[in-house]
Scaffold this active site. Structure first.
Site, PDB file in Angstrom:
ATOM      1  N   HIS A  48      -2.873   1.309 -10.703  1.00  0.00           N
ATOM      2  CA  HIS A  48      -1.870  -0.424 -10.683  1.00  0.00           C
ATOM      3  C   HIS A  48      -1.196  -0.753 -11.947  1.00  0.00           C
ATOM      4  CE1 HIS A  48       0.582  -3.470  -8.749  1.00  0.00           C
ATOM      5  NE2 HIS A  48      -0.389  -3.990  -9.195  1.00  0.00           N
ATOM      6  N   HIS A  72      -3.429  -7.848 -15.499  1.00  0.00           N
ATOM      7  CA  HIS A  72      -2.669  -8.640 -14.759  1.00  0.00           C
ATOM      8  C   HIS A  72      -3.841  -8.927 -13.400  1.00  0.00           C
ATOM      9  CE1 HIS A  72      -0.900  -5.344 -12.520  1.00  0.00           C
ATOM     10  NE2 HIS A  72      -1.288  -5.979 -11.618  1.00  0.00           N
ATOM     11  N   GLU A  76      -7.893 -12.334 -10.893  1.00  0.00           N
ATOM     12  CA  GLU A  76      -8.577 -12.777  -9.452  1.00  0.00           C
ATOM     13  C   GLU A  76      -9.651 -11.805  -8.797  1.00  0.00           C
ATOM     14  OE1 GLU A  76      -5.898 -12.502  -5.900  1.00  0.00           O
ATOM     15  OE2 GLU A  76      -4.458 -11.677  -7.527  1.00  0.00           O
ATOM     16  N   ASP A  77      -9.315  -9.855  -9.350  1.00  0.00           N
ATOM     17  CA  ASP A  77      -9.975  -8.968  -8.357  1.00  0.00           C
ATOM     18  C   ASP A  77     -11.168  -8.729  -9.082  1.00  0.00           C
ATOM     19  OD1 ASP A  77      -7.995  -9.175  -6.367  1.00  0.00           O
ATOM     20  OD2 ASP A  77      -6.737  -7.610  -7.335  1.00  0.00           O
ATOM     21  N   ASP A 139       4.740  -5.681 -11.253  1.00  0.00           N
ATOM     22  CA  ASP A 139       4.187  -5.640 -10.091  1.00  0.00           C
ATOM     23  C   ASP A 139       3.947  -5.949  -8.645  1.00  0.00           C
ATOM     24  OD1 ASP A 139       1.161  -5.890  -8.882  1.00  0.00           O
ATOM     25  OD2 ASP A 139       1.418  -8.604  -8.583  1.00  0.00           O
ATOM     26  N   ASP A 259      34.158   3.050  -0.252  1.00  0.00           N
ATOM     27  CA  ASP A 259      34.021   2.790  -1.351  1.00  0.00           C
ATOM     28  C   ASP A 259      32.742   3.193  -1.633  1.00  0.00           C
ATOM     29  OD1 ASP A 259      33.312   0.123   0.104  1.00  0.00           O
ATOM     30  OD2 ASP A 259      33.837  -0.393  -1.937  1.00  0.00           O
TER      31      ASP A 259
END
Length: 709
Positions: A48, A72, A76-77, A139, A259
């Site tokens: 990712h 990034h 958090e993870d 992201d 169009d």
């Protein structure tokens, strides 16, 4: 999946001076930090951040942005800390990573509230460095590309958030390719049947048209060459979401949508744009009402181009965009163009994002909004709005949404100008403030230092900035009035009880009553949230005993000791809140099965509901044996001029006539008048009438009466 070496080679391809060691170190750190973590697809998690970094290389961003993309999700993870990232990659990267980190651990009331809170934090991070948004958009784009592995309800929530927040943000900073893909991916999740239908029609059209786009490109290029212009012509098929949106807006079928194909003409400079436009209009008939000149009046994100629709090659209705090479760079890369690398070194300017007016406006809305829900409402208005262009008397261009008024114009120029606005001249003529502005209008705002925005402006204003500023000013004004009234009510209550009032003693009641400051307590009293007698009882505990005695007396009255004739002993009796009967009023009792007898004033409007039920009516009257200490609640409604000080004068008059306000609420508020509803403890109807008469003699109070329903 993009590989580490492929990423490094791509970055070095557009920036030979890129910090290759830093990028490799970030990759290794992220790979170790995420360890054995897997995506919902089953892929290693490191795939990712690599894909996010790969998306950003399309915009030739700097090494710090690439490193931020790789890192990034580590805060958090994983177990990584900001201190580690600072030590290994420096303060700038740590700040960017911290700005992008998803802050979703806080439990919030609803999905909408969470969405607003996350967006609020994103804006705060963006205000420091716009690269935070670029990484966040990349992201979100990769997450949308892999959204099919999530559960259906989660897919819909993320797609809705993407459509409402992230796609408009991408458009606002000029990342149109990301915006288009985000919209298509969200459209596929939110409207799968419509998406499949559009894609099916497009496939049939492709099969039928064959090399139609190439033939049309060739003919268009030949026409421009014959006009002496050197131009690059490209053709494309409209995106699925763009097609569906046009079908929905115009309420037409796919067959009526002519169009479907669009073409882009890129020339050397702005002058050539207009020459190309002339050549195209000479060669092909123009479709009326389908022309926009965004060169002379750029969009809010500084997008410039000429858009026209013609009956083009092969007699097909065709959209054509004309722009210079520089305009094309800006349209393709938006604010990212400032991070692209030019000959002679790096060309990014970290101050550029601070010059983006739309971002400043969103931040102002953030500061003015009272709640996350209100903030989200205003930001959506601000991002989705179509544009009109108006001018100040000095020629400054002001961009506004369709339907904007002079009020919106004033707030767009400056918040203080909006707050003091009293009128407007549009093209030299005095116009009402609710006038709808049109493209090219010159607007002059008339001001007065005595003016404050009335509540009615909120329903007139269109822009999020104006509505948020109006609400903020009204909240401040209302709070000041409630604070003043609360202070007066409390002093009056203490005096009526024969107790000494000292503001420093109020600190004892703050903790018990749950307020952080004395001003907050005053405001709550003025709003009717807290009764002044509750505060009195907290300061003087003896008052609690007196209140308990009073309550026992009232309870005894409810058990049959009320001074009212015509009631059977033991029957529950209630004084109706619709008319608040007082001793001295002509009254009637209405029986309610299981709920006792309700006492009404004889002319109460609610009695119309039971006028055909005579069996429920009881002939009642006051005995005249009321005690001097017994107090009853009477309600009045007062209409007054809406100006500072009127609340204080109203409460002062009531206090001077021995009335005790137990409830106060402003039920209506306009620019020139306000209506108050007040519940007042009085002895009887004569006492209340004395207060009403005194109020009617006060300058600025136009109407005082007892409501009857």
């Amino acid at each position: 999946m993009m590989r580490q070496m492929e990423l490094v080679e791509t970055v070095r391809g557009y920036d030979p001076e890129a910090d290759e060691d830093l990028i490799n170190k970030a990759y290794v750190f992220a790979m170790r930090a995420h360890g054995a973590q897997k995506r919902a697809s089953g892929d290693p998690y490191i795939s990712h951040p690599l894909e996010v970094a790969g998306i950003l290389t399309r915009y030739r961003v700097d090494s710090q942005s690439i490193v931020t993309a790789l890192l990034h999700d580590t805060l958090e993870d994983t177990l990584a800390t900001r201190e580690e990232i600072t030590g290994l990659f420096g303060d700038e990267v740590a700040r960017l990573v911290d700005g992008v980190t998803k802050l979703s651990k806080v439990e919030l009331v609803s999905d909408e509230t969470q969405q607003a809170e996350n967006f609020r934090k994103l804006l705060l991070a963006m205000s420091d460095d716009i690269r935070v948004l670029m990484v966040k958009l990349a992201d979100r784009l990769h997450n949308m590309r892999t959204i099919g592995y999530l559960k259906p309800d989660k897919r819909r929530r993320i797609a809705q958030e993407t459509m409402e927040i992230y796609a408009p943000l991408a458009e606002r900073v000029g990342l149109n390719e990301i915006k288009d893909e985000l919209q298509d991916l969200s459209f596929q999740v939110l409207e799968p049947d419509a998406y499949d239908t559009v894609m099916g029609r497009l496939q049939k059209l492709r099969a039928h048209a064959g090399d139609l786009i190439q033939r049309m490109k060739t003919e268009l290029a030949q026409k421009l060459f014959a006009a002496g212009l050197s131009a690059e012509v490209t053709g494309r098929e409209k995106r699925p979401f763009s097609i569906w949106r046009k079908l929905e807006q115009k309420k037409i079928s796919f067959e009526q949508l002519a169009d479907v194909f669009g073409f882009r003409v890129i020339v050397t400079d702005p002058a050539d744009c207009y020459r190309a436009l002339g050549a195209i209009h000479r060669a092909y008939p123009m479709v009326p009402g389908e022309f926009d000149d965004y060169i002379s009046t750029p969009k809010r994100n500084n997008y410039q181009s000429i858009h026209t629709v013609v009956i083009g090659p092969e007699r097909m209705r065709t959209e054509i965009q004309i722009r210079s090479r520089e305009m094309h760079e800006r349209a393709e890369y938006g604010l990212a163009a400032h991070w692209r690398y030019k000959t002679g070194g790096k060309g990014h300017d970290l101050q550029t994002q601070k010059e983006e007016r739309w971002l400043k406006e969103l931040l102002e809305i953030l500061n003015d909004a009272a709640s996350f829900r209100e903030f989200l409402e205003h930001t959506k208005l601000n991002m989705y709005a179509d544009q009109v262009f108006c001018f100040t008397p000095k020629g400054r261009l002001i961009q506004l949404p369709q339907g904007a008024t002079p009020i919106d114009f004033a707030y767009a120029v400056h918040t203080d100008l909006g707050n003091t606005c009293v009128g407007a001249k549009v093209n030299g003529q005095i116009k009402a403030l609710h006038t709808i502005l049109r493209n090219g209008d010159q607007v002059e705002i008339l001001t007065s230092s005595e003016q404050t925005p009335p509540a009615s402006w909120e329903s007139v204003a269109v822009t999020g900035k104006a509505r948020a500023a109006i609400r903020r000013t009204l909240r401040q004004k209302t709070r000041a009035e409630h604070l003043s009234v609360g202070k007066r009510l409390l002093r009056t209550t203490f005096a009526g009880a024969g107790r000494r009032f000292r503001e420093k003693d109020l600190g004892k009641a703050l903790l018990t009553l749950g307020f952080g400051s004395i001003d907050d307590l005053y405001t709550a009293i003025g709003e009717g949230v807290v009764a002044p007698r509750d505060v009195l009882a907290e300061i003087y505990p003896a008052e609690k005993k007196r209140r308990r005695r009073t309550k026992r007396k009232a309870d005894a009255a409810r058990e049959g000791a009320l001074p009212i004739r015509g009631l059977q002993p033991g029957v529950a009796v209630h004084f109706s809140d619709c008319c608040h009967p007082l001793p001295g009023d002509r009254i009637v009792g209405i029986a309610h099965q299981g709920r006792g007898i309700h006492i009404h004033v004889i002319d109460c409007g609610s009695l119309e509901l039971v006028q055909d039920m005579p069996e429920r009516w009881l002939d009642t009257s006051w005995t005249g044996d009321t005690e001097d200490e017994q107090l009853y609640v009477g309600r009045i409604e007062a209409e007054m001029v809406n100006r500072p000080g009127m609340l204080s004068r109203t409460t002062a008059v009531i206090a001077q006539h021995d009335g005790n306000i137990v409830f106060l609420r402003m039920t209506k508020s306009q620019s020139d008048f306000a209506v108050l509803t007040l519940d007042i403890e009085v002895r009887d109807v004569r006492h209340l009438n004395d207060i009403i008469a005194a109020l009617r003699h006060e300058p600025g109070i136009d109407r005082v009466e007892r409501p009857r329903s």
